[in-house]
Design an enzyme around this catalytic site. Structure first.
Site, PDB file in Angstrom:
ATOM      1  N   ILE A   1       0.811  -1.220   0.000  1.00  0.00           N
ATOM      2  CA  ILE A   1       0.000   0.000   0.000  1.00  0.00           C
ATOM      3  C   ILE A   1       0.844   1.269   0.000  1.00  0.00           C
ATOM      4  CG2 ILE A   1      -2.021  -1.074   1.046  1.00  0.00           C
ATOM      5  CD1 ILE A   1      -1.147   0.021   3.741  1.00  0.00           C
TER       6      ILE A   1
ATOM      7  N   GLY B   1       8.583   3.852  -0.371  1.00  0.00           N
ATOM      8  CA  GLY B   1       9.397   5.027  -0.112  1.00  0.00           C
ATOM      9  C   GLY B   1      10.861   4.666  -0.162  1.00  0.00           C
ATOM     10  N   SER B   2      11.713   5.660   0.157  1.00  0.00           N
ATOM     11  CA  SER B   2      13.153   5.428   0.093  1.00  0.00           C
ATOM     12  C   SER B   2      13.609   4.415   1.126  1.00  0.00           C
ATOM     13  CB  SER B   2      13.892   6.753   0.315  1.00  0.00           C
ATOM     14  OG  SER B   2      13.580   7.292   1.589  1.00  0.00           O
ATOM     15  N   GLY B   3      12.835   4.263   2.197  1.00  0.00           N
ATOM     16  CA  GLY B   3      13.245   3.349   3.255  1.00  0.00           C
ATOM     17  C   GLY B   3      12.698   1.950   3.126  1.00  0.00           C
TER      18      GLY B   3
ATOM     19  N   VAL C   1       8.978  -0.591   1.949  1.00  0.00           N
ATOM     20  CA  VAL C   1       7.590  -0.675   1.510  1.00  0.00           C
ATOM     21  C   VAL C   1       6.674  -0.786   2.722  1.00  0.00           C
ATOM     22  CG1 VAL C   1       8.231  -1.793  -0.653  1.00  0.00           C
ATOM     23  CG2 VAL C   1       7.622  -3.198   1.314  1.00  0.00           C
TER      24      VAL C   1
ATOM     25  N   LYS D   1       5.470  -1.806   7.927  1.00  0.00           N
ATOM     26  CA  LYS D   1       6.557  -1.164   7.194  1.00  0.00           C
ATOM     27  C   LYS D   1       7.757  -2.097   7.217  1.00  0.00           C
ATOM     28  CE  LYS D   1       7.263   3.265   7.622  1.00  0.00           C
ATOM     29  NZ  LYS D   1       7.707   4.603   8.112  1.00  0.00           N
TER      30      LYS D   1
ATOM     31  N   ASP E   1       8.809  16.317   9.530  1.00  0.00           N
ATOM     32  CA  ASP E   1       8.241  15.926   8.230  1.00  0.00           C
ATOM     33  C   ASP E   1       6.717  15.936   8.280  1.00  0.00           C
ATOM     34  OD1 ASP E   1       8.633  15.356   5.570  1.00  0.00           O
ATOM     35  OD2 ASP E   1       8.873  13.206   5.855  1.00  0.00           O
TER      36      ASP E   1
END
Length: 356
Positions: free
Chosen positions: A76, A79-81, A83, A99, A193
């Site tokens: 869903i 990102g850079s870090g 899924v 995550k 952020d």
């Protein structure tokens, strides 16, 4: 079009330091060990914790979670870090967002993930912060089992409704501010952020702060930072220019996020910029050099315009604190109106339905 008064002359961009291989952080038993931080298949332990408590029992759940208990439904987010997967507990049927971060990544990102785990460990008792139920390290990956917010983020909401009306925005702001009061005053954390995609919503209308991957913990509530991390669109001018910053940088980001939800576009972009957006450096320069955006007084109430202006001030000390904003007339205006955000988000298609 975005107009820039002068070139952006100060921007702290650091050269990556020499990185340590992931193997240097692993013990003989396969536990990831970084300072006071230990994580393995059983869970997380912070050796600096006075009680030396291990996160082997899932928070706020009457059942335990292990990696073997979870089955992936679909991806869903990315990102850079790593899924984010929608997962289901095989035996109980409850859904979670997990995550998963492969640790063969840049050391700076790895440090951010460790920071996120530490903050989640301490902050999950706040009802306005996404709960981290469990975390573990296995087969070269960190996994965080998080509360699943089934209506996605505010970015998903405005993607469908285009703009959010003031009564609903007041409800959103109050919940986010309660989360920021907790982070700033109790945990001494700058989120760094805050943006629509990091403010998550569920079908009950609850709004919660997520994604602490770039957060910074401070020793006291008077501390300041001078590092350049976060999503640049929503960064405060002092952060972009490389100056020290404090909790008020989150307030700037909140103001930008709320104004975007109200007008349906990023505040520094005019309608014609949508097709031909400015470059990275042009946008940074505009945020630092140009006057801050305001809510159009012919479209919004004086209370809302005042709230936005209290957040989006170029001078950090001029910004209201999260605690002060909770008593702002815009928040108070709708407190006795019984506004149910769940009515708005309940009519929307859950983002999991249209994500591939």
């Amino acid at each position: 079009m975005v107009k820039i008064k002068s070139n952006l002359k100060q921007l702290k961009l650091s050269v990556p330091a020499q990185e340590s291989p992931i193997s240097s952080f692993l013990t003989a038993s396969g536990t990831f060990h970084d300072g006071d931080f230990l994580l393995n298949q059983k869970g997380l332990r912070l050796t600096s914790d006075e009680k030396q408590s291990r996160q082997s029992d899932s928070k706020e759940l009457d059942f335990e979670i292990t990696a073997e208990d979870l089955e992936t439904v679909k991806v869903i987010g990315k990102g850079s870090g790593g899924v984010v997967q929608l997962v289901r507990h095989k035996w109980v049927g409850k859904f979670f967002a997990m995550k998963v971060i492969q640790m063969n990544i840049q050391e700076e990102i790895r440090k951010q993930i460790v920071q996120e785990l530490k903050i989640n460990q301490a902050s999950s008792q706040c009802p306005h912060v996404v709960v981290c139920y469990h975390s573990f390290y296995h087969n070269g990956a960190f996994s965080l089992v998080l509360e699943y917010m089934d209506r996605g983020s505010l970015a998903d909401v405005i993607r469908q409704v285009k703009t959010i009306l003031e009564p609903y925005l007041a409800v959103v702001c109050k919940q986010v501010l309660l989360g920021l009061v907790y982070l700033h005053n109790e945990r001494h954390v700058i989120h760094r952020d805050i943006k629509p995609s990091n403010l998550l919503v569920n079908h009950k209308g609850e709004v919660k702060i997520s994604d602490f991957g770039v957060s910074a913990s401070l020793a006291s509530s008077m501390g300041q930072r001078d590092t350049f991390v976060g999503t640049y669109n929503y960064m405060s001018p002092e952060r972009i220019s490389g100056s020290t910053y404090d909790y008020s940088s989150d307030i700037w980001s909140l103001g930008m996020s709320v104004l975007e939800c109200a007008i349906g576009r990023f505040p520094y972009l005019e309608s014609e910029d949508q097709q031909n957006p400015p470059s990275f450096y042009e946008l940074l320069a505009a945020i630092v050099e140009n006057p801050p955006p305001t809510a159009p007084s012919d479209q919004f109430s004086p209370e809302f315009c005042s709230f936005v202006s209290a957040c989006i001030q170029k001078d950090p000390p001029a910004r209201a604190s999260s605690l002060d904003l909770l008593s702002h007339p815009f928040i108070k205006k709708f407190e006795d109106k019984d506004i149910d955000l769940g009515i708005l988000v309940g009519t929307l298609e859950p983002p999991v339905n249209y994500l591939r």
